[in-house]
Design an enzyme around this catalytic site. Structure first.
Site, mmCIF file in Angstrom:
data_model
loop_
_atom_site.group_PDB
_atom_site.id
_atom_site.type_symbol
_atom_site.label_atom_id
_atom_site.label_comp_id
_atom_site.label_asym_id
_atom_site.label_seq_id
_atom_site.Cartn_x
_atom_site.Cartn_y
_atom_site.Cartn_z
ATOM 1 N N THR A 129 -2.277 1.784 -4.143
ATOM 2 C CA THR A 129 -0.822 1.880 -4.140
ATOM 3 C C THR A 129 -0.339 3.201 -4.725
ATOM 4 O OG1 THR A 129 1.173 0.900 -5.140
ATOM 5 C CG2 THR A 129 -0.860 0.674 -6.362
ATOM 6 N N ASP A 130 0.872 3.591 -4.359
ATOM 7 C CA ASP A 130 1.458 4.786 -4.965
ATOM 8 C C ASP A 130 1.904 4.544 -6.403
ATOM 9 O OD1 ASP A 130 3.659 3.164 -4.462
ATOM 10 O OD2 ASP A 130 4.806 4.664 -3.369
ATOM 11 N N GLU A 131 1.944 3.287 -6.832
ATOM 12 C CA GLU A 131 2.405 2.983 -8.186
ATOM 13 C C GLU A 131 1.448 3.498 -9.263
ATOM 14 O OE1 GLU A 131 4.244 -0.803 -8.952
ATOM 15 O OE2 GLU A 131 4.424 -1.217 -6.813
ATOM 16 N N TYR A 189 0.137 -4.201 -13.472
ATOM 17 C CA TYR A 189 -0.359 -4.144 -12.094
ATOM 18 C C TYR A 189 -0.844 -2.749 -11.739
ATOM 19 C CZ TYR A 189 -0.016 -3.195 -7.113
ATOM 20 O OH TYR A 189 -0.267 -2.737 -5.852
ATOM 21 N N LYS A 191 -4.671 -1.293 -10.851
ATOM 22 C CA LYS A 191 -5.026 -0.615 -9.598
ATOM 23 C C LYS A 191 -5.543 0.795 -9.869
ATOM 24 C CE LYS A 191 -4.764 -1.679 -5.879
ATOM 25 N NZ LYS A 191 -5.783 -2.297 -4.997
#
Length: 358
Positions: free
Chosen positions: A133-135, A167, A171
């Site tokens: 993810t970009d997060e 989260y 990741k």
């Protein structure tokens, strides 16, 4: 090829499985433990296809992973299995550590042992594709906070990691593990980081399906804070095409950012959904009248934006859907699939607010 997809009953995973079965001659083994967000009804279109097989296995179960790899002999692994909802990670981070970190480690070790036993040709063509993810990059300056448009950056593949939530931290950890296994052991890995996905078959804890279903039932449409948080929105079927492009044409050791080229404020997203519903399912009052503002998420990132020029330049992928066309397709799908919506909510989750117990 035979492709092992972990998390293939989830939102993005099921889109990848459907894309492969419907648009290629490859076979798919779907490995999923069927948590609350995993739903085999999302794969009804491929169920019974001779090129599709399902294995109900948790990626933390090394014995079962070894069995599946030995039995099915995949040429490629696409790793999408993950806990993915930020609000849930705030309330209960342990599941995110277990699945996203320990599970990825367990899978990497099982795949490494399997890969080491392949003949030289098979070893050279094998790929382990980790979908992230970009997060993991944290957040970016908001347009309201900068003086010049030229000062508004986007995430690059080289952007340093600075995750904000349990989260995104889990990741980020899994991304680091995958790259370490490539650097240390030579496992042929590729990493992709994507922006916010939306589209059909999305579990209704996420913004877009939550708003659609709440609107139709006359419930409040909750906006966190002022609703000025910006996300880059990527239609899930465009993402599935990109992932297949990466796993078949991408270069080992590389990272590819995948974005939809659609930066929108959360409030804009909700307002657009309301306008579509006003047209398709008109009622006496405007759906936007149901918008309410609620306490913001703890540590809420202000802005995400993906620069996906690398995958466009090197692999020739660009998104097909605009935000407007993709969102309309999404709303129309939920209107036409009320049975799926009802069945997926028959568990303990009833669209209540999560993640406020910081």
């Amino acid at each position: 090829m035979k492709i092992l997809v972990t998390g293939g009953a989830g939102f993005i995973g099921s889109a990848v499985v459907r894309h492969i079965i419907e648009n290629t001659s490859d076979s798919v083994v779907n490995l999923d433990c069927l948590t609350y967000a995993g739903n085999l009804e999302s794969l009804a279109l491929v169920e019974g296809n001779a090129r599709y097989a399902f294995e109900q296995v948790n990626i933390c179960n090394r014995t079962e992973l070894d069995r599946v790899l030995t039995q099915h002999q995949p040429d490629v692994v696409m790793h999408l299995a993950a806990e993915s909802h930020v609000d849930r990670s705030i309330t209960g981070p342990a599941a995110f550590i277990e699945t996203n970190i320990v599970g990825t480690y367990t899978l990497l070790e099982a795949v490494r042992e399997y890969w080491n036993k392949l003949d030289n040709m098979a070893k050279q063509t094998f790929r382990f594709h980790h979908i992230s993810t970009d997060e993991v990059y944290g957040d970016l300056p908001h347009p309201d906070e900068v003086e010049f448009v030229s000062d508004i950056p986007m995430f690059l593949e080289t952007t340093p990691y600075a995750p904000s939530s349990p989260y995104s931290a889990s990741k980020a950890s899994s991304d680091h593990l995958v790259r370490a296994w490539q650097r240390t052991y030579g496992l042929p890995t590729i990493v992709t980081n994507c922006s916010n996905n939306y589209g059909p078959y999305h579990f209704p804890e996420k913004l877009i399906p939550l708003v659609i279903l709440n609107a139709l039932e006359g419930k409040d449409l909750p906006i966190y804070g002022k609703g000025d948080q910006i996300r880059d929105w990527l239609f899930v079927e465009d993402h599935a095409r990109a992932l297949y492009k990466v796993v078949t044409e991408g270069k080992v050791g590389e990272t590819y950012n995948i974005g939809g080229h659609n930066e929108k404020k959360n409030l804009e997203v909700v307002q657009t959904i309301c306008l579509i519903l006003d047209e398709l399912v008109p009622k006496a009052s405007a759906y936007a009248d149901q918008i309410t503002y609620v306490q913001d998420r703890p540590g809420h990132d202000r802005r995400y934006a993906i620069d996906s020029s690398k995958i466009q330049r090197q692999l020739g992928w660009i998104p097909i859907e605009t935000f407007e066309s993709g969102l309309r397709k999404t709303v129309e799908w939920y209107l036409a699939n009320s049975v799926w919506c009802q069945n997926v909510q028959n568990g303990s989750y009833q669209r209540e607010r999560l993640g406020i117990n910081a």
